[in-house]
Design a protein around this motif. Structure first.
Motif, PDB file in Angstrom:
ATOM      1  N   LYS A 204      10.404   8.798 -51.455  1.00  0.00           N
ATOM      2  CA  LYS A 204       9.558   8.182 -52.477  1.00  0.00           C
ATOM      3  C   LYS A 204       8.510   9.154 -52.980  1.00  0.00           C
ATOM      4  N   GLY A 205       8.402   9.227 -54.282  1.00  0.00           N
ATOM      5  CA  GLY A 205       7.363  10.060 -54.864  1.00  0.00           C
ATOM      6  C   GLY A 205       7.751  11.517 -55.052  1.00  0.00           C
ATOM      7  N   SER A 435       9.651   4.890 -56.479  1.00  0.00           N
ATOM      8  CA  SER A 435       8.418   4.789 -57.265  1.00  0.00           C
ATOM      9  C   SER A 435       8.705   4.815 -58.758  1.00  0.00           C
ATOM     10  N   ASN A 449       8.271  11.896 -61.118  1.00  0.00           N
ATOM     11  CA  ASN A 449       6.976  11.481 -60.617  1.00  0.00           C
ATOM     12  C   ASN A 449       5.922  12.483 -61.107  1.00  0.00           C
ATOM     13  N   THR A 455       2.457   9.539 -56.106  1.00  0.00           N
ATOM     14  CA  THR A 455       2.999   8.197 -55.919  1.00  0.00           C
ATOM     15  C   THR A 455       3.696   8.004 -54.576  1.00  0.00           C
ATOM     16  N   SER A 458       2.237   4.788 -53.031  1.00  0.00           N
ATOM     17  CA  SER A 458       1.833   3.662 -53.881  1.00  0.00           C
ATOM     18  C   SER A 458       2.894   2.580 -53.907  1.00  0.00           C
TER      19      SER A 458
END
Lengths: 458, 115
Positions: A204-205, A435, A449, A455, A458
Motif C-alpha cells: 500500500k502506498g 490506496s 501515489n 499514503t 492512510s
C-alpha cells in the motif's frame, strides 16, 4: 509485485526487476488485449531528488507465443533514454510540471518501441515517446491524472502504449507471508500462534514503473484472425516479460560516462505470478531468470512437489490433514502453471498450449471480459480471470495459496477431498486495501501515489 | 521454419596461431613494445575474427606497425577479455555482438602482462 526481489541477484538491480506481468482482454475494448509488465519494486513515492526511472541500459521486452511452442513469435522491445535539460541544478523540476514538454521539467525520459517477429525481422514502431513525470506533490505535479493521460500514445501500427510510473496494483500481506508463511486471519492456528487479525497490504502506498501495450487481437493470433472459438488452440497466447543487460558495463573514470557492450543477457523473467518467488529454490532463482520458458521442464519437479505444500500442514498443524497426506505429483499445478488447462477439465474453458512445460501467462482471447468480475478468477467461477491470463485486480495470492493447499487437485483426481481450510485460506488482503483504485481504461493501473501525500498508512 | 535467435550469440572462430611465442617473449614481463610485437603474431587470426564485426580489420585494431596505425572504423568501444585463460579463448565485445576466437599462444602472451 508477485515477483519482486525474488532472486538474489535481481534483488540488487531494481530497474531490471520484473515485478508483475498482466495479460487480459481489454474490458472496454474487447477486440484488443492489454499486456503489462511492471518493474522497480516497492517504489517509494517520495523518491526525490532523483525520482525513479527505467534503466537506459536495460532492454525491456514483452514476449508472445501464439503457436504453443513456448518460443516468442512476437516480441515488443522497449528501450529508454534519459535527458537532462539543465545539468547545473540539483532539481528534478524547477517549477510546476503542467505538460509533458514543460520547460520546468529537468530530468525526462523517452522511449522507443520495436516489434520483432519470429523470423528475427524487426521494425521500430515508436520512437522518442515521452514518459510522464513521477508524481511528486501538489506544487510540482498538480493535475497529475491529466499529465498521465497525455503519456498514453497510439502508434501508427495500431498499438496503444504507456511507459511510466503507476500505483502498485499487486496487493499482498508481504510482512506476514514471509514471516514463516503467516496468514493473519488464521495466525491463531499457526505453529507459533498469535491472535487472528485482518491482513495488512504491504504494498500500500508504493508505486511501480509500468510498461503497458494494448494490441488488436488480430495482430497477435497466428492466423491474423479475430479469435472467437474458445476451443481453438489459436485463441490462446502465452505471455511473459524479460529484462536484459549487455554482457559488460564499464564504469567511466572522472566525468566519462559509463558504457555497456556485448550481447544482451537476460537477467529477469516473469510469466505466472509467484513462480520464481515461491516455487523455484533459492539456489536456482538467478539461473531461472536467465532462461526462456522453453527450458522450464528443468523445474518440473518443483511444481509437481512444491515446497510450500509440504510446509503448510507443518505450519498450521491439524488444519490440513488431507494436504499432509497428498504425496502424488501435483498435475493440477503443472496444468495451471506450465501447460495450461486442456478442454474438458473446466466447462467452457481451455488455455492449453501442449505438452511443453513453460511458465507463461496463458490467455484465451476468445473469452470475453466478465461483466461481474470475481477477484478469485476461475476459482471464483470467473473464466475471464487468472489463470486465464491475469487481470490487474485478480487475487493471485489467494488463488495460488488455495491451489497449492489442494483445492484444485480434484480436477485431476476426483477421489481427493480438499481440506475445508483449503477453500478459505487467504492472506486477507483485497483490492479494497489499495490506496489508489484501478482504472476502467488503459493502462488500468491507477495513477501513482503522490510523494507528498505519504499514503502508506492512510 | 526454424526460428532464428533474436539476440546475438557468440560466434566461435578457431584459428591456430601462425607463429609460436619466441623464447625472449616467454620470460619476464613484456614491455608495451614487445606486447604489441607479440600481438601482431596473431594479427592474421584476429583479422578474420574482427572482420566479422563488419569491415573492421585486425590490422586496424592492432595497427601499431601498420600504415593505418591510429585510424579505425570503430564507432563504439571495443572490449576484449579473457575469461578462462587455459581455454585459449579471446572474447570480443562490440555493440551487441560477442565473438570468440581461439588463439592459445596470443592468450598466453597477453596473460604475461599481468603476471
Amino acid at each position: 509485485m508477485s515477483s519482486h526481489r525474488e532472486a538474489p541477484e535481481i534483488s540488487k538491480d531494481p530497474v531490471a526487476d520484473n515485478t508483475d506481468v498482466y495479460a487480459f482482454v481489454s474490458p472496454d475494448k474487447p477486440d484488443t488485449v492489454t499486456l503489462i509488465a511492471n518493474f522497480i519494486p516497492l517504489e517509494e513515492p517520495a523518491g526525490g531528488p532523483n525520482f525513479f526511472e527505467f534503466g537506459d541500459d536495460v532492454l525491456y521486452e514483452i514476449h508472445i507465443d501464439n503457436d504453443a511452442d513456448a518460443h516468442a513469435d512476437i516480441t515488443y522491445q522497449f528501450q529508454f533514454k534519459s535527458e537532462l535539460r539543465n545539468p547545473d541544478t540539483f532539481l528534478y523540476n524547477t517549477g510546476q510540471i503542467l505538460s509533458l514538454d514543460s520547460p520546468n521539467w529537468n530530468a525526462r525520459q523517452f522511449y522507443s518501441v520495436t516489434r520483432v517477429n519470429e523470423d528475427g525481422r524487426s521494425a521500430k514502431i515508436g520512437d522518442n515517446i515521452p514518459c510522464p513525470p513521477c508524481r511528486i506533490g501538489p506544487r510540482s505535479t498538480p493535475n497529475y491524472p491529466t499529465l498521465a493521460e497525455a503519456a498514453v500514445h497510439t502508434l501508427h501500427s495500431g498499438e496503444v502504449v504507456f511507459a511510466g510510473q503507476r500505483a502498485e496494483g499487486f496487493y499482498v500481506d508481504l510482512g506476514a507471508v514471509f514471516d514463516l508463511a503467516d496468514l493473519r486471519p488464521f495466525q491463531n492456528l499457526h505453529l507459533i500462534p498469535t491472535p487472528a487479525a485482518p491482513g495488512v497490504n504491504g504494498t500500500k502506498g508504493f508505486n511501480v514503473h509500468t510498461i503497458a501495450i494494448q494490441i488488436p487481437k488480430t495482430t497477435l493470433t497466428a492466423n491474423s484472425k479475430n479469435p472467437t472459438n474458445v476451443n481453438d488452440s489459436r485463441s490462446v497466447i502465452g505471455v511473459w516479460a524479460t529484462a536484459s543487460r549487455q554482457r559488460a558495463i564499464v564504469f567511466g573514470a572522472g566525468e566519462s560516462p559509463n558504457w555497456s557492450t556485448g550481447p544482451w543477457v537476460q537477467v529477469s523473467r516473469l510469466g505466472n505470478p509467484l513462480f520464481n518467488e515461491v516455487i523455484v529454490p533459492l539456489g536456482k532463482k538467478d539461473f531461472w531468470n536467465t532462461l526462456t520458458p522453453s527450458h522450464d521442464s528443468e523445474f518440473l519437479q518443483y511444481v509437481q512437489h512444491p515446497e510450500l505444500a509440504k510446509l503448510i500442514p507443518i505450519l498450521y498443524p491439524g488444519v490440513f490433514p488431507h494436504l499432509a497426506g497428498l504425496t502424488a505429483a501435483r498435475a493440477d499445478l503443472v496444468a495451471i502453471l506450465l501447460t495450461g488447462l486442456p478442454s474438458g477439465i473446466i466447462s467452457g474453458f481451455q488455455n492449453y498450449t501442449g505438452t511443453s512445460y513453460a511458465d507463461m501467462l496463458r490467455l484465451n482471447m476468445a473469452i470475453a471480459p466478465s461483466s461481474n468480475p470475481n477477484i478469485n478468477g476461475i476459482l471464483g467461477g470467473d473464466l475471464a480471470g487468472f489463470p486465464n491470463g491475469r487481470r490487474v485486480f485478480d487475487d493471485t495470492v489467494t488463488i495460488e495459496l488455495r491451489a497449492v493447499a489442494g483445492v484444485t487437485f480434484p480436477l485431476v483426481d476426483h477421489s481427493y477431498t480438499p481440506d475445508a481450510a483449503a477453500s478459505v485460506v487467504t492472506d486477507g488482503v483485497t483490492p479494497a486495501d489499495l490506496s489508489i483504485p484501478y482504472l476502467d481504461v488503459f493502462p488500468y493501473l491507477g495513477v501513482p501515489n503522490e510523494g507528498y501525500a505519504h499514503t502508506h498508512d492512510s | 521454419m526454424a526460428k532464428k535467435s533474436r539476440l546475438t550469440t557468440a560466434q566461435t572462430v578457431s584459428t591456430p596461431s601462425p607463429v609460436a611465442a619466441t623464447p625472449a617473449e616467454s620470460t619476464g614481463v613484456l614491455s608495451r613494445r614487445k606486447l604489441v610485437t607479440g600481438a601482431t603474431i596473431g594479427a592474421a587470426a584476429l583479422a578474420v575474427a574482427v572482420g566479422a564485426f563488419g569491415g573492421v580489420s585486425g590490422a586496424e585494431v592492432f595497427g601499431a606497425k601498420s600504415a593505418a596505425a591510429g585510424k579505425t572504423n570503430l564507432t563504439a568501444p571495443l572490449m576484449v577479455y579473457i575469461l578462462d585463460a587455459p581455454t585459449g579463448d579471446l572474447r570480443f565485445l562490440y555493440n551487441a555482438k560477442e565473438l570468440v576466437i581461439h588463439d592459445p599462444a596470443l592468450v598466453a602472451q597477453l596473460a604475461k602482462v599481468v603476471q
